[in-house]
Design a protein around this motif. Structure first.
Motif, PDB file in Angstrom:
ATOM      1  N   LEU A 380       0.115   2.105   5.842  1.00 28.54           N
ATOM      2  CA  LEU A 380       1.121   1.938   4.788  1.00 28.54           C
ATOM      3  C   LEU A 380       1.931   3.221   4.609  1.00 28.54           C
ATOM      4  O   LEU A 380       2.417   3.507   3.522  1.00 28.54           O
ATOM      5  N   GLY A 381       2.068   3.969   5.667  1.00 30.67           N
ATOM      6  CA  GLY A 381       2.769   5.246   5.582  1.00 30.67           C
ATOM      7  C   GLY A 381       4.249   5.130   5.359  1.00 30.67           C
ATOM      8  O   GLY A 381       4.913   6.115   5.024  1.00 30.67           O
ATOM      9  N   HIS A 382       4.818   3.948   5.559  1.00 32.91           N
ATOM     10  CA  HIS A 382       6.243   3.718   5.310  1.00 32.91           C
ATOM     11  C   HIS A 382       6.369   2.501   4.405  1.00 32.91           C
ATOM     12  O   HIS A 382       5.392   2.054   3.813  1.00 32.91           O
ATOM     13  N   ASP A 383       7.567   1.953   4.289  1.00 28.35           N
ATOM     14  CA  ASP A 383       7.809   0.830   3.379  1.00 28.35           C
ATOM     15  C   ASP A 383       6.904  -0.352   3.726  1.00 28.35           C
ATOM     16  O   ASP A 383       6.689  -0.661   4.899  1.00 28.35           O
ATOM     17  N   TYR A 384       6.413  -1.014   2.674  1.00 32.72           N
ATOM     18  CA  TYR A 384       5.562  -2.179   2.909  1.00 32.72           C
ATOM     19  C   TYR A 384       5.727  -3.180   1.776  1.00 32.72           C
ATOM     20  O   TYR A 384       6.215  -2.856   0.695  1.00 32.72           O
ATOM     21  N   ALA A 385       5.308  -4.403   2.045  1.00 29.98           N
ATOM     22  CA  ALA A 385       5.356  -5.476   1.056  1.00 29.98           C
ATOM     23  C   ALA A 385       3.967  -6.060   0.896  1.00 29.98           C
ATOM     24  O   ALA A 385       3.152  -6.043   1.825  1.00 29.98           O
ATOM     25  N   THR A 386       3.698  -6.573  -0.301  1.00 29.36           N
ATOM     26  CA  THR A 386       2.406  -7.169  -0.608  1.00 29.36           C
ATOM     27  C   THR A 386       2.604  -8.655  -0.909  1.00 29.36           C
ATOM     28  O   THR A 386       3.414  -9.009  -1.770  1.00 29.36           O
ATOM     29  N   LEU A 477      -3.732  -6.067   6.914  1.00 27.94           N
ATOM     30  CA  LEU A 477      -2.559  -5.198   6.927  1.00 27.94           C
ATOM     31  C   LEU A 477      -1.869  -5.380   8.270  1.00 27.94           C
ATOM     32  O   LEU A 477      -2.427  -5.023   9.314  1.00 27.94           O
ATOM     33  N   VAL A 478      -0.692  -5.964   8.246  1.00 29.85           N
ATOM     34  CA  VAL A 478       0.039  -6.279   9.473  1.00 29.85           C
ATOM     35  C   VAL A 478       1.123  -5.227   9.671  1.00 29.85           C
ATOM     36  O   VAL A 478       1.960  -5.001   8.784  1.00 29.85           O
ATOM     37  N   THR A 492     -13.076   5.364  17.778  1.00 31.10           N
ATOM     38  CA  THR A 492     -12.444   4.876  16.548  1.00 31.10           C
ATOM     39  C   THR A 492     -10.964   4.623  16.778  1.00 31.10           C
ATOM     40  O   THR A 492     -10.264   5.447  17.401  1.00 31.10           O
ATOM     41  N   ARG A 493     -10.483   3.496  16.275  1.00 32.18           N
ATOM     42  CA  ARG A 493      -9.055   3.172  16.397  1.00 32.18           C
ATOM     43  C   ARG A 493      -8.413   3.326  15.023  1.00 32.18           C
ATOM     44  O   ARG A 493      -8.861   2.739  14.038  1.00 32.18           O
ATOM     45  N   LEU A 494      -7.373   4.137  14.955  1.00 32.77           N
ATOM     46  CA  LEU A 494      -6.683   4.404  13.704  1.00 32.77           C
ATOM     47  C   LEU A 494      -5.256   3.865  13.774  1.00 32.77           C
ATOM     48  O   LEU A 494      -4.541   4.084  14.770  1.00 32.77           O
ATOM     49  N   ALA A 495      -4.868   3.177  12.725  1.00 28.58           N
ATOM     50  CA  ALA A 495      -3.506   2.645  12.643  1.00 28.58           C
ATOM     51  C   ALA A 495      -2.688   3.515  11.694  1.00 28.58           C
ATOM     52  O   ALA A 495      -3.185   3.940  10.648  1.00 28.58           O
ATOM     53  N   TRP A 496      -1.438   3.770  12.049  1.00 30.04           N
ATOM     54  CA  TRP A 496      -0.580   4.580  11.183  1.00 30.04           C
ATOM     55  C   TRP A 496       0.878   4.208  11.423  1.00 30.04           C
ATOM     56  O   TRP A 496       1.276   3.798  12.507  1.00 30.04           O
ATOM     57  N   THR A 497       1.655   4.319  10.362  1.00 33.33           N
ATOM     58  CA  THR A 497       3.080   4.017  10.435  1.00 33.33           C
ATOM     59  C   THR A 497       3.854   5.288  10.134  1.00 33.33           C
ATOM     60  O   THR A 497       3.686   5.866   9.057  1.00 33.33           O
TER      61      THR A 497
END
Length: 507
Positions: A380-386, A477-478, A492-497
């Motif tokens: 969620l490092g950039h713009d996101y919607a819920t 989290l898509v 370990t796999r890390l996701a980042w925006t």
């Protein structure tokens, strides 16, 4: 004939706790340690008077060697090149060297300490420098905390209450947070810190409970309500006491009933804010979904009303009815109460005329999306919607349209309420829709029971997401087109925006 000297057996070091001030509160072991000592050491200010020596005076002998350890600075300023800390470090090193000389000569040294030697005491600085080199014994003493409680004749803690000991020298906002979060507290080192401590007690809602104790068990002892204490009259040897709340009518806030909606975070006590802890402790009645109520410690005298997760409107009106009758009610919500949770239900009900006079406030909590994102990296490092995938309160067509809009805007998506025993098709439909719009290789974080004992956080893709593995305890989290996945050496796999979005080419 040898002229070698017989080696001298080093002396023994005692750290002697003398108790809070009254010589009769010295332990028998403390008296015996003083009697066994050849050297009596004690700290004092430049004026030469030592409280520790005055407590033990009746047990000192004319043949005792005395070593006054005079502080180079107390509350004043210093021209030492290392400042206050440098001056004190040098003083402790010199003092330890003086005591070491006695110990090396075979003399037993007793360092006197008010209260307990290892509780905010100066002896500990000698202990850290000498105990690894000489045989050492620490004689515990009655602390000023115990003395203060005895003089107030008030229990400090009872049952499962927690006592927090704080130095008044902490930053004011830190004091406020810790006072709000604990059951009982003692604040040491008042004196010049008293105004800030008083403000912290007031800001945390604890001032009405707080008691003041000065020079407990000593000449000039004074006790009373802290709120009534003149700041100009407070010496260093005083403490603030917030005693046990059990059976203490003054410990609970007074005034009209009110409702506070409290967010507990995704998984219990580790995720609670100090403000939320205080609201839960102050409430007379707790209302909430049973699973969330079980995360809150049971407190004597507090009433709990648990219910099913599907009766939010009834739960909200029940809480407001209790508050209208004068009760202080905490509505317990998981995560953040304003994100698909109880705050909306309470505020909607509070809009009815019969509840318009009931005070309502909402306290935030860590959201499931934020908790899952932190566990997975920083998706969620950039713009996101819920978006909630539950179609109980809105049609699936609306959900699908919002997923399309968020995809068109290239927003990361936090998908709440993805599935349950009675709702199994939404995850599959959302996956297929998003895969068509974004691509099957789009990263997806599948986070279940974040912060709980069954926590599972995996970084997959839309193409490998299995709807059968998703339930109500899961959040998805898509990623957007910019979301990246990094694999660490440990697997370990890390996701980042990225925070920087590529510039759009202009014609």
């Amino acid at each position: 004939m040898s002229d070698r000297h017989t080696p001298v057996t080093p002396g023994r070091l005692y750290g002697v706790g003398l108790g809070p001030g009254d010589p009769e509160l010295m332990t028998l072991r403390a008296v015996r340690a003083i009697a066994e000592a050849d050297v009596i050491a004690y700290h004092s200010a430049r004026h030469g008077r030592s409280i520790a020596r005055s407590i033990a005076a009746g047990h000192l002998r004319p043949d005792h060697l005395e070593e006054p350890l005079v502080y180079p600075v107390t509350t004043g300023t210093t021209d030492h090149p290392g400042g206050y800390q440098g001056a004190m470090e040098e003083f402790y090193e010199e003092s330890a060297a003086r005591l070491a000389a006695h110990l090396d000569a075979g003399r037993t040294v007793a360092v006197l300490a008010e209260g307990d030697p290892l509780f905010y005491g100066s002896y500990m600085h000698m202990h850290k420098r000498l105990a690894d080199r000489y045989t050492t014994e620490v004689v515990p003493g009655v602390t000023s905390i115990s003395a203060a409680a005895a003089r107030l004749q008030t229990p400090l803690v009872e049952g499962e209450e927690v006592l927090t000991v704080l130095p008044g020298t902490l930053p004011e906002d830190e004091l406020t947070a810790r006072l709000a979060a604990t059951d009982s507290a003692v604040v040491m080192k008042l004196g010049r810190t008293f105004p800030a401590v008083r403000r912290a007690l007031e800001a945390s809602g604890r001032l009405p409970e707080a008691r003041y104790v000065e020079r407990a068990t000593m000449a000039g002892e004074r006790t009373g309500l802290l709120a009534d204490t003149d700041p100009e009259s407070v010496p260093y040897f005083s403490v603030a006491v917030v005693p046990s709340r059990v059976g203490n009518p003054g410990a609970k806030p007074t005034g009209p009933g009110a409702v506070t909606v409290v967010g507990t975070g995704p998984a219990g006590p580790l995720w609670l804010t100090p403000e939320s802890r205080r609201a839960l402790a102050d409430a007379e009645v707790l209302v909430g979904y049973t699973t969330y109520l079980d995360r809150v410690p049971v407190r004597p005298g507090q009433v709990r009303h648990g219910s099913d997760n599907k009766v939010e409107a009834e739960r909200a009106e029940f809480a407001l009815d209790l508050a209208r009758r004068g009760k202080r009610v905490a509505v317990v919500s998981g995560g953040d109460p304003g994100v698909f949770a109880m705050a909306t239900a309470v505020l909607e009900a509070a809009g009815q005329k019969e509840y318009e006079e009931v005070p309502v406030r909402v306290l935030p909590g860590v959201t499931a999306a934020n908790a899952a994102a932190a566990a997975a990296g920083a998706p969620l490092g950039h713009d996101y919607a819920t978006v909630s995938l539950s179609d109980r309160l809105k049609p699936w067509e609306v959900i699908a349209e919002r997923l399309r809009a968020a995809s068109a805007a290239d927003l990361v998506l936090a998908l709440y309420n993805p599935g349950s025993r009675s709702r199994t098709h939404q995850v599959g439909q959302a996956r297929d829709l998003l895969a068509e719009l974004r691509g099957a290789d789009t990263p997806v974080v599948v986070a279940r029971d974040v912060g709980g004992p069954e926590q599972s956080v995996r970084v997959l893709t839309l193409g490998t997401l299995d709807p059968a593995e998703v339930d109500m305890r899961t959040i998805l989290l898509v990623g957007s087109s910019q979301t990246r996945v990094t694999e660490r050496p440990d697997g370990t796999r890390l996701a980042w925006t990225p925070r920087r979005y590529p510039e759009t080419a202009t014609p």
